[in-house]
Design a protein around this motif. Structure first.
Motif, PDB file in Angstrom:
ATOM      1  N   LEU A  28      39.371  21.441  77.105  1.00 16.57           N
ATOM      2  CA  LEU A  28      39.063  21.956  74.869  1.00 16.57           C
ATOM      3  C   LEU A  28      40.529  21.225  74.504  1.00 16.57           C
ATOM      4  O   LEU A  28      40.832  21.636  73.367  1.00 16.57           O
ATOM      5  N   ALA A  29      42.238  21.742  75.063  1.00 18.56           N
ATOM      6  CA  ALA A  29      43.277  21.759  74.335  1.00 18.56           C
ATOM      7  C   ALA A  29      42.741  20.020  73.725  1.00 18.56           C
ATOM      8  O   ALA A  29      43.358  19.689  72.391  1.00 18.56           O
ATOM      9  N   ASP A  39      48.746  16.613  68.400  1.00 22.56           N
ATOM     10  CA  ASP A  39      49.676  16.457  69.303  1.00 22.56           C
ATOM     11  C   ASP A  39      50.170  17.038  70.574  1.00 22.56           C
ATOM     12  O   ASP A  39      50.993  17.822  70.275  1.00 22.56           O
ATOM     13  N   LEU A  40      49.534  16.942  71.908  1.00 23.59           N
ATOM     14  CA  LEU A  40      49.511  18.049  73.044  1.00 23.59           C
ATOM     15  C   LEU A  40      51.264  17.929  73.113  1.00 23.59           C
ATOM     16  O   LEU A  40      51.527  18.931  73.337  1.00 23.59           O
ATOM     17  N   ALA A  41      52.132  17.251  73.216  1.00 26.85           N
ATOM     18  CA  ALA A  41      53.045  17.061  73.270  1.00 26.85           C
ATOM     19  C   ALA A  41      54.141  17.517  72.354  1.00 26.85           C
ATOM     20  O   ALA A  41      55.037  18.567  72.996  1.00 26.85           O
ATOM     21  N   THR A  42      53.759  17.615  71.169  1.00 21.31           N
ATOM     22  CA  THR A  42      54.360  17.863  69.926  1.00 21.31           C
ATOM     23  C   THR A  42      53.885  19.381  69.119  1.00 21.31           C
ATOM     24  O   THR A  42      55.198  20.289  68.991  1.00 21.31           O
ATOM     25  N   ASP A  43      52.538  20.238  69.347  1.00 27.61           N
ATOM     26  CA  ASP A  43      51.798  20.494  68.553  1.00 27.61           C
ATOM     27  C   ASP A  43      51.651  21.789  69.272  1.00 27.61           C
ATOM     28  O   ASP A  43      50.926  21.196  70.413  1.00 27.61           O
TER      29      ASP A  43
END
Length: 94
Positions: A28-29, A39-43
């Motif tokens: 889901l993310a 961005d999953l890595a930064t947000d």
């Protein structure tokens, strides 16, 4: 409902349930990140949305399983949980 309650209380199944929830939250993310351009890595936003959605469903299911017979329909409980989350979890009316 008795069978579901028994299953959820079984220690041997707790790890598998948590694993399934973690997989669903991650998927889901990723979908939220894609749709929102984050961005999953930064947000944190995509994971926060996924965790809030997962918690809303878990609380609705727990409320359903703990309620008296006949229970409130699960669809109504899930809708109410998401409505409350979307409203920023306003103060309880009680």
């Amino acid at each position: 409902m008795t069978g579901v309650r028994t299953m959820l209380a079984e220690p041997a199944l707790q790890g598998e349930r948590l694993r399934a929830v973690a997989i669903a939250e991650a998927e889901l993310a990723a979908a939220v990140a894609e749709r929102t351009g984050t961005d999953l890595a930064t947000d944190m936003y995509p994971r926060l949305v996924a965790a809030a959605a997962s918690a809303a469903v878990a609380v609705a299911v727990r409320h359903y399983l703990d309620s008296a017979d006949p229970p409130t329909p699960i669809e109504r409980l899930i809708t109410d949980a998401f409505t409350q989350v979307a409203a920023g979890l306003p103060a309880s009316p009680r």
